[in-house]
Scaffold this motif. Sequence first.
Motif, short mmCIF file in Angstrom:
data_model
loop_
_atom_site.label_atom_id
_atom_site.label_comp_id
_atom_site.label_asym_id
_atom_site.label_seq_id
_atom_site.Cartn_x
_atom_site.Cartn_y
_atom_site.Cartn_z
N LEU A 63 0.97 4.22 2.56
CA LEU A 63 1.05 5.66 2.32
C LEU A 63 0.40 5.90 0.96
O LEU A 63 0.93 5.47 -0.07
N ARG A 64 -0.78 6.55 0.97
CA ARG A 64 -1.49 6.83 -0.28
C ARG A 64 -1.28 8.29 -0.66
O ARG A 64 -1.49 9.19 0.15
N GLN A 65 -0.86 8.53 -1.91
CA GLN A 65 -0.62 9.88 -2.39
C GLN A 65 -1.50 10.16 -3.60
O GLN A 65 -1.64 9.30 -4.48
N SER A 66 -2.09 11.36 -3.64
CA SER A 66 -3.05 11.67 -4.70
C SER A 66 -2.92 13.12 -5.15
O SER A 66 -3.03 14.04 -4.33
N PRO A 67 -2.69 13.35 -6.45
CA PRO A 67 -2.75 14.72 -6.99
C PRO A 67 -4.18 15.08 -7.34
O PRO A 67 -5.03 14.21 -7.55
N HIS A 68 -4.44 16.39 -7.42
CA HIS A 68 -5.77 16.87 -7.80
C HIS A 68 -5.58 17.94 -8.87
O HIS A 68 -4.90 18.94 -8.65
N ILE A 110 -1.80 13.36 0.99
CA ILE A 110 -1.11 12.15 1.43
C ILE A 110 -1.90 11.59 2.61
O ILE A 110 -2.19 12.30 3.58
N GLN A 111 -2.25 10.30 2.53
CA GLN A 111 -3.03 9.65 3.57
C GLN A 111 -2.26 8.48 4.17
O GLN A 111 -1.49 7.81 3.48
N LEU A 112 -2.51 8.22 5.44
CA LEU A 112 -2.03 7.00 6.09
C LEU A 112 -3.19 6.02 6.19
O LEU A 112 -4.33 6.41 6.48
N GLU A 125 -7.73 -1.78 15.94
CA GLU A 125 -7.89 -0.70 14.97
C GLU A 125 -7.13 -0.96 13.68
O GLU A 125 -7.30 -0.23 12.70
N ILE A 126 -6.26 -1.95 13.67
CA ILE A 126 -5.48 -2.31 12.49
C ILE A 126 -6.04 -3.61 11.92
O ILE A 126 -6.12 -4.61 12.64
N PHE A 175 -8.26 -0.07 0.47
CA PHE A 175 -7.61 0.91 1.32
C PHE A 175 -8.58 1.45 2.36
O PHE A 175 -9.71 1.83 2.04
N ILE A 176 -8.12 1.51 3.63
CA ILE A 176 -8.88 2.09 4.72
C ILE A 176 -8.00 3.14 5.39
O ILE A 176 -6.86 2.84 5.78
#
Length: 275
Positions: free
Chosen positions: A243-248, A128-130, A222-223, A138-139
């Motif tokens: 909020l980026r979510q990624s399965p692996h 999960i990334q912010l 920064e934004i 996406f950054i």
Amino acid sequence: MQFRPIAIALGTALTVLGSAIEPSAAAILVRGGVTQIIGPGLGAVEFTPESGDPSQPGVDPVRDIGNNDFSGPDENQNQVGLELVRFDAVAPIDIEFVAFNVWQGGTEYLFKETVLNNTGLNWGKFSIQLGFGTGRNFIQSSLRDRLDFDVVNAVGQVFPFGLELADLPLEKTPTPTSTAFAQLDRQANLLQWQNGKVRQGQSVDFSFSLDLPNLSALNQNEIPQANWLLDDQGQIVGYKFTLRQSPHAVPEPSAVLSLIGIGLLSVGRIRKQKH
């Protein structure tokens, strides 16, 4: 002045058109303020209804002004509920939220979600990334923007200059949880779970906290400016974050054996060339 966030949905995701928001009344998450749910992994996203109202995406009203004050997952009443995040492909899902400035400092939110594996593959990791923006734009969030997964120093400062102060050890409370993964690499803007498995058709529960700062002179560089929210006079009233979510996926046994076979074949060729 009234601001209306616009809901955009791809796939079968459930999103809600936000109602009129007075910037003077909200940094807090805007109820109904989800502008986009997008991504190649998207199957469906359903928010836990607030007070039984399905038009509200699970963001409880702010009951306490406080940043980094909560030591346990049940103490924070500022909650965001994601009843279902369904992945139909092993690829990211981006959920973009609207936040408005209210007071100096920031607000801490507790996220609770259930993630369903509908990808046809087993997962061995989940991240999960912010950040800011969606898709190719996406950054990932940085230390200096003050948006973080509740990673602060001992006096409750969120990396005031983008640096950890040597004499102020980091606190990381409450600890994010997972019902499937035993190991967590917790960074300021990235959570990476591993040492577990989510099989096809199974679900996994997560909980994690997020520090939501104001957009001000301290972090506005920064934004990305494209994510600022302005009033009719051009004054900053808030911003959007993702909020980026990624399965692996777990490598299939056949794929692993194939890689081993290729490696052995390469070694054999090298030996023959030497002789």
